[in-house]
Write an enzyme that holds these catalytic residues in place. Structure first.
Site, PDB file in Angstrom:
ATOM      1  N   ASP A  43      18.943 -10.124 -28.788  1.00 45.62           N
ATOM      2  CA  ASP A  43      17.585  -9.649 -29.058  1.00 45.62           C
ATOM      3  C   ASP A  43      16.919 -10.493 -30.148  1.00 45.62           C
ATOM      4  OD1 ASP A  43      15.469  -7.462 -28.878  1.00 45.62           O
ATOM      5  OD2 ASP A  43      16.007  -7.346 -30.995  1.00 45.62           O
ATOM      6  N   GLU A  73      16.779 -13.401 -25.439  1.00 44.45           N
ATOM      7  CA  GLU A  73      15.423 -12.841 -25.370  1.00 44.45           C
ATOM      8  C   GLU A  73      14.504 -13.792 -26.140  1.00 44.45           C
ATOM      9  OE1 GLU A  73      12.372  -9.436 -26.792  1.00 44.45           O
ATOM     10  OE2 GLU A  73      14.006 -10.180 -28.041  1.00 44.45           O
TER      11      GLU A  73
END
Length: 617
Positions: free
Chosen positions: A263, A305
């Site tokens: 992330d 991401e």
């Protein structure tokens, strides 16, 4: 060279192949701190030893087929456990539905322990080794991944590596005055350095969480908080942070997680005088994480991401000699797709297909129409400006269109982080509601409903045509609509993203067995698309792929070639019938309708599409 008489041959062999590069990168990053490097190497062995026999066998199988994920047979679904099945145990009992839906890649949205009301949807982790109590336990997660593996389903989980919750043990110790704990974050005694950072570091949420630092009155300190005040940025310039976070990642891998979603990975390295985004050291850290995974758990993939257009995210794949992420998100194409729905003009999307086609064929992207997050309009405005689409005005048009304020629009969505001063905002809503299904049902407009369903199916067919792995947001397979109940929840009503994060509607899903229902039409259409894609190798990720002209601004054309197969795919983004004229007769079979084609003129109904598999090569 570090070796131990107690290390197993398998671990030692993997370690030796990567030792020189791993040591060089680590020492170059952390000032030749060999004590920390030795600690990491021994921790890696401990994680290997703790890995189950079944996972070690999976490692060996995937080592023999390293590009097992670059296929036409993977279909993903992302879901929130609490919305889909209440608990992890409940999800284990719902795996049959996942399999029936053709899904074999399951992305579980954040489920690690995070403080209620200050979790940012689970992205403020207070404990990387504990599940949210309401969802179950780590043993429940183990049981779920075992069932998934037995069912041929790979499991993806978010690894929130840029920051921790302020409730994490490290943060609590730092707040209490522990200097070693403070070195894990970015603590300052005054605003002098933070103000210097603010000169060059953009704000992520300028309206809801302005600035990149937060003052802590209880300890009279300032801490870096790029996202929200309760999310404290980790200092990866400290080798202890890297070592401990790698161990947390490997702990999750040992719970049976097959894909680790990194992330906000572009943010993890901070340097004064820079944007603190996409810095070279980020790639060093990711490269080391890739090698560490290849040593300890080579069946595990890293998914980055990175919210940029495909040609700019490409560096996160690394190089063939020094790979980094296995997979990345195709973020900009998602936003450009919805731009095309609103404008009925495929020129931007055609341009992006050309850019995708120019990238190496071993780059694997995750393709999606909707996800848990908002839609940001980060489009190629330099290109759009040549068609008279100015950035601020065009963003307003798109938001007006998808919130139903534009005359004639059937879409229903809501804005997120609306910044009136900048004329900017992001968009929320489910695929079905943005396609007009919600408003058509509300108005009992059968004609509009048929067109909206056709739009929804066409968009999924287009997504399934792209190279990579298609990922469906849970509920899209049955046309789940916006959930407005979040307005009445004080813990959610400030965040419009909960509009499309509603509880899974099992009553609606039950209607999928009725062919004429909305859920039935969508469910069976998506299942057919999945089956056709899996049955024809022309959809494999490494196939030759190009955008083709169609002569219509409303029709996107793509061609795929693999082995002896050639597929022409046409997608009508318009509400009127279109005809695509070819120089010579197109001979083949429309896979979706299973009808023969031999004509120079190929008609497309409003929001219609064609998957034409050609005769011969």
């Amino acid at each position: 060279m570090i070796t131990s008489m107690y290390w197993e041959d398998e671990f030692t062999a993997r370690f030796k192949r990567r030792f020189d590069e791993l040591k060089w990168l680590y020492c170059e990053t952390y000032g030749n701190d060999m004590r920390a490097f030795y600690w990491l190497c021994n921790a890696m062995h401990d994680c290997y030893t703790a890995r189950s026999a079944a996972l070690k066998q999976l490692d060996r199988e995937r080592e023999r087929t390293p590009f097992w994920y670059s296929t036409n047979r993977l279909v993903g679904m992302m879901l929130y456990v609490e919305n889909f099945s209440d608990t992890l145990d409940g999800l284990s009992r719902r795996i049959r539905y996942i399999k029936e839906s053709g899904v074999n890649y399951l992305h579980l949205m954040p489920l690690l322990n995070s403080p209620k009301g200050r979790s940012d949807g689970g992205y403020a982790v207070a404990d990387f080794r504990a599940v949210q109590p309401a969802l179950g336990t780590m043993e429940d997660l183990d049981a779920l991944t075992d069932i998934c593996h037995q069912s041929g389903i790979s499991v993806c989980l978010d690894f929130v590596m840029n920051h921790t919750s302020e409730d994490h043990a490290w943060a609590r110790a730092a707040r209490a005055g522990d200097e070693q704990a403070r070195c894990r974050y970015f603590f300052f005694d005054s605003w002098d350095v933070p103000f210097e950072f603010e000169r060059t570091v953009p704000q992520v949420f300028p309206t809801t969480a302005p600035g990149n630092f937060t003052y802590l009155p209880d300890c009279d300190k300032i801490v870096m908080t790029t996202f929200y005040p309760y999310q404290w940025d980790l200092n990866y310039g400290n080798c202890v942070v890297f070592n401990d976070m790698v161990c947390n990642m490997l702990y999750l891998a040992n719970r049976g997680i097959d894909i680790i979603r990194l992330d906000a990975v572009p943010y993890i390295w901070k340097e004064l005088g820079t944007s603190c985004r996409n810095l070279p050291r980020v790639h060093t850290l990711v490269r080391m994480m890739r090698m560490i995974a290849e040593i300890v758990c080579p069946s595990v993939l890293l998914l980055g991401e990175v919210v940029m257009e495909p040609k700019k995210v490409a560096p996160y794949f690394g190089t063939p000699e020094h790979p980094e992420c296995h997979m990345l998100y195709n973020v900009t194409t998602m936003a450009s797709t919805w731009h095309t729905v609103a404008t009925r003009d495929v020129r931007l999307l055609h341009r992006q297909m050309e850019e995708l086609a120019a990238l190496p064929k071993d780059y694997v992207f995750l393709n999606y129409l909707r996800c848990h997050d908002d839609i940001g309009w980060g489009l190629d405005y330099d290109y759009l400006r040549s068609f008279g689409m100015e950035e601020v005005a065009h963003k307003r048009f798109l938001n007006d269109y998808f919130t139903g304020r534009f005359e004639g629009s059937a879409a229903r969505g809501e804005l997120y982080n609306d910044d009136e001063q900048l004329g900017d905002a992001r968009l929320c809503g489910t695929t079905a509601s943005l396609c007009g299904i919600e408003s058509a049902l509300y108005e009992h407009n059968d004609e509009r409903l048929a067109v909206s369903i056709a739009c929804d199916i066409m968009l999924h067919a287009y997504m399934f045509t792209l190279s990579g792995i298609p990922v469906i947001y849970s509920g899209d397979e049955v046309g789940q609509l916006n959930d407005y109940s979040y307005h009445d929840d004080p813990e959610k009503n400030a965040d419009s993203r909960y509009l499309h994060r509603g509880r899974f509607d099992w009553e609606n899903a039950a209607r999928r067995t009725k062919p004429l229902s909305v859920s039935g039409q969508l469910y069976h259409a998506l299942r057919r698309l999945e089956e056709l894609r899996s049955a024809h190798e022309v959809f494999i990720a490494s196939a030759d792929f190009r955008a083709i002209p169609t002569g219509s601004v409303a029709v996107l054309g793509m061609e795929r070639r693999y082995g002896g197969q050639r597929l022409t795919a046409l997608f009508n983004f318009g509400e009127t019938e279109q005809t695509v004229l070819f120089d010579t007769a197109v001979s083949g079979r429309d896979l979706y309708t299973d009808t023969a084609i031999h004509d120079m003129a190929i008609p497309l109904e409003p929001y219609g599409f064609r998957w034409i598999l050609h005769e011969g090569k």
